[in-house]
Scaffold this motif. Structure first.
Motif, mmCIF file in Angstrom:
data_model
loop_
_atom_site.group_PDB
_atom_site.id
_atom_site.type_symbol
_atom_site.label_atom_id
_atom_site.label_comp_id
_atom_site.label_asym_id
_atom_site.label_seq_id
_atom_site.Cartn_x
_atom_site.Cartn_y
_atom_site.Cartn_z
ATOM 1 N N PHE A 1 -59.270 -28.293 -1.364
ATOM 2 C CA PHE A 1 -58.880 -28.080 0.038
ATOM 3 C C PHE A 1 -57.952 -26.886 0.214
ATOM 4 C CE2 PHE A 1 -60.506 -32.367 -0.111
ATOM 5 C CZ PHE A 1 -61.411 -32.311 0.935
ATOM 6 N N PRO A 2 -56.793 -26.812 -0.500
ATOM 7 C CA PRO A 2 -55.981 -25.601 -0.336
ATOM 8 C C PRO A 2 -56.706 -24.328 -0.786
ATOM 9 C CG PRO A 2 -55.124 -26.973 -2.129
ATOM 10 C CD PRO A 2 -56.134 -27.786 -1.386
ATOM 11 N N ALA A 3 -57.541 -24.437 -1.842
ATOM 12 C CA ALA A 3 -58.233 -23.241 -2.327
ATOM 13 C C ALA A 3 -59.221 -22.710 -1.294
ATOM 14 C CB ALA A 3 -58.964 -23.548 -3.630
ATOM 15 N N ASN A 4 -59.793 -23.603 -0.495
ATOM 16 C CA ASN A 4 -60.779 -23.177 0.501
ATOM 17 C C ASN A 4 -60.140 -22.790 1.825
ATOM 18 O OD1 ASN A 4 -63.805 -23.458 -0.128
ATOM 19 N ND2 ASN A 4 -62.864 -25.145 -1.210
ATOM 20 N N LEU A 5 -59.007 -23.420 2.160
ATOM 21 C CA LEU A 5 -58.478 -23.248 3.509
ATOM 22 C C LEU A 5 -57.346 -22.224 3.601
ATOM 23 C CD1 LEU A 5 -58.479 -27.022 4.517
ATOM 24 C CD2 LEU A 5 -60.129 -25.267 5.176
ATOM 25 N N LEU A 6 -56.538 -22.103 2.531
ATOM 26 C CA LEU A 6 -55.397 -21.189 2.602
ATOM 27 C C LEU A 6 -55.829 -19.772 2.241
ATOM 28 C CD1 LEU A 6 -52.635 -23.402 0.928
ATOM 29 C CD2 LEU A 6 -53.003 -22.985 3.358
ATOM 30 N N ASP B 1 -55.402 -11.368 6.549
ATOM 31 C CA ASP B 1 -55.567 -12.325 5.457
ATOM 32 C C ASP B 1 -57.043 -12.640 5.243
ATOM 33 O OD1 ASP B 1 -52.955 -12.665 4.832
ATOM 34 O OD2 ASP B 1 -52.642 -14.321 6.233
ATOM 35 N N GLY B 2 -57.373 -12.986 4.011
ATOM 36 C CA GLY B 2 -58.748 -13.399 3.741
ATOM 37 C C GLY B 2 -58.797 -14.738 3.031
ATOM 38 N N THR B 3 -59.641 -15.644 3.545
ATOM 39 C CA THR B 3 -59.886 -16.911 2.856
ATOM 40 C C THR B 3 -61.299 -16.866 2.286
ATOM 41 O OG1 THR B 3 -60.754 -17.915 4.858
ATOM 42 C CG2 THR B 3 -58.416 -18.208 4.450
ATOM 43 N N LEU B 4 -61.652 -17.883 1.506
ATOM 44 C CA LEU B 4 -63.029 -17.975 1.000
ATOM 45 C C LEU B 4 -64.007 -17.952 2.164
ATOM 46 C CD1 LEU B 4 -63.170 -20.714 -1.782
ATOM 47 C CD2 LEU B 4 -63.754 -18.323 -1.996
ATOM 48 N N TRP B 5 -63.652 -18.716 3.192
ATOM 49 C CA TRP B 5 -64.560 -18.892 4.316
ATOM 50 C C TRP B 5 -64.693 -17.622 5.156
ATOM 51 C CZ3 TRP B 5 -68.523 -21.201 5.961
ATOM 52 C CH2 TRP B 5 -68.829 -21.240 7.314
ATOM 53 N N SER B 6 -63.592 -16.868 5.315
ATOM 54 C CA SER B 6 -63.654 -15.692 6.192
ATOM 55 C C SER B 6 -64.599 -14.633 5.626
ATOM 56 C CB SER B 6 -62.253 -15.124 6.422
ATOM 57 O OG SER B 6 -61.790 -14.472 5.265
ATOM 58 N N GLY B 7 -64.699 -14.563 4.291
ATOM 59 C CA GLY B 7 -65.639 -13.622 3.684
ATOM 60 C C GLY B 7 -67.070 -13.959 4.042
#
Lengths: 204, 204
Positions: B56-61, B74-80
């Motif tokens: 959860f923190p790895a995917n959301l933060l 900022d970039g998260t896993l999801w934003s890419g």
């Protein structure tokens, strides 16, 4: 002589998933219910089709720009090779080498290696089976590391997204390159290394 | 002793149960047949719970952030994935989504299901299906390749912007370590053996 040692010569087939041995005419595994095949079905045809598609997509992957970097309004398209030169120019030689290995050498070695494996099995070349099994193992292991370039672009695209100041946009080569990686990974899994050992002219 | 076959060269073998600290290799092609781990089931259970929490923190933060001329991003896993998709690179976006978010999550969930059922001796008709999927999905979860992508992207960005590391990156690195331990702890041979036994006792 050595092929006599194979399970298939003793009338046994191994389940691809759980490893249980069954008699030759069994259709599904008694333990895990997977379909049983003595060898992966149509292994050579499938692998050959995937490898040829890989070669075809390798050209656009290297000729088209993989990303465009825009800084203060002026855009600059980069190919994979161009990106490596850009890294060398900014004195990042170790990283440039890393990208060179992951994006250029690994796909080429995979495609050539699988081609040689396919030819050697099809034409029953007298090869060293043990050596080529190790080559196969390396090909299967390194494949996923080619995704490095794709992930790097994903991060750049999401981070450098500041409108006119600086922006990175992924190019058409990204799709082609990602396809090469996926196709060669599928090619490696659809190739059955036991075919190397079935070759009557191979030695170990 | 049980009869078994090497998955890569089909050599028929008399299998001894390997003990912790030993490695079982195929005598003909050198394939690693089994590397038993201490308390494989229990550790898999514990590590998959730890992985599930870290996902959860790895995917959301945010993983990394940059600052150019006063603008920060900022970039998260999801934003890419999202940026690639909105730029029309949907094929690459789907591939990145699968290999960096979906498959790692599935891997951890499947390890959790299988080790939970084996540890508490709860038979399930899905056990072999889960274990089979786990084996097939393993190579498509590419967290460590993504990490290398982050490093290369940061090196590239260092010349044009100020790079900041986010909290998500620490969770992401912890997740990679947990994932690596999970892979090396999971003894496939032992797991299939236990699935076989559990289903057999359940039938009687």
């Amino acid at each position: 002589m050595k092929t006599k040692a194979g399970a298939l010569n003793q009338g046994l087939i191994r389940c691809h998933d759980c490893g249980t041995l069954s008699q030759l005419n069994t259709h599904s595994c008694p333990v895990c219910a997977s379909h049983l095949h003595a060898r992966l079905p149509h292994s050579l045809q499938r692998t050959a089709a995937l490898v040829i598609s890989g070669y075809a997509l390798y050209l656009p992957a290297n000729l088209f720009p993989i990303m465009t970097v825009t800084r203060l309004g002026t855009g600059e398209p980069h190919t994979i090779v161009g990106g490596i030169f850009a890294l060398i120019d900014s004195d990042m030689v170790p990283v440039a080498l890393l990208v060179l290995v992951a994006s250029i050498l690994v796909p080429v070695i995979k495609l050539l290696g699988l081609t040689l494996l396919l030819l050697s099995v099809h034409f029953r070349w007298p090869i060293n089976a043990r050596f080529w099994t190790i080559i196969y193992r390396i090909i299967a292991f390194v494949g996923r590391w080619s995704m490095l370039d794709i992930f790097m672009i994903t991060i750049l695209v999401s981070l450098v997204n500041l409108g006119g100041v600086a922006q990175v946009i992924a190019g058409p080569a990204a799709t082609a390159f990602a396809s090469v990686v996926v196709l060669t990974m599928f090619a490696a899994t659809s190739f059955d290394p036991r075919l190397i050992w079935d070759n009557p002219n191979a030695y170990d | 002793m049980a009869l078994a076959a090497c998955p890569e060269c089909d050599l028929l073998l008399n299998r001894h149960q390997a003990v912790v600290g030993e490695k079982a290799h195929c005598p003909r092609c050198g394939y690693l047949l089994q590397r038993p781990a201490k308390q494989s089931v229990e550790r898999t259970l514990a590590l998959s719970i730890a992985g599930l929490i870290l996902i959860f923190p790895a995917n959301l933060l945010p993983l990394v952030g940059i600052k150019i001329l006063g603008n920060s991003h900022d970039g998260t896993l999801w934003s890419g994935v999202f940026t690639l998709f909105s730029e029309g690179m949907w094929a690459v976006a789907i591939l990145v989504f699968l290999s960096s978010m979906c498959f790692p999550m599935l891997n951890i969930l499947l390890s959790l299901f299988v080790s939970f059922h084996l540890h508490f001796k709860k038979p399930s008709k899905y056990l072999s299906v889960w274990l089979r999927w786990l084996q097939h999905l393993e190579e498509w979860a590419m967290l460590e390749v993504y990490m290398l992508g982050i490093i290369v992207a940061c090196v590239k960005l260092a010349s044009m912007a100020e790079v900041q590391f986010g909290l998500g990156l620490y969770a992401f690195i912890a997740l990679i370590i947990i994932n690596g331990m999970l892979t090396s702890n999971l003894d496939g041979y032992l797991f299939w053996q236990q699935v076989r036994q559990l289903n057999k006792t359940h039938e009687n």
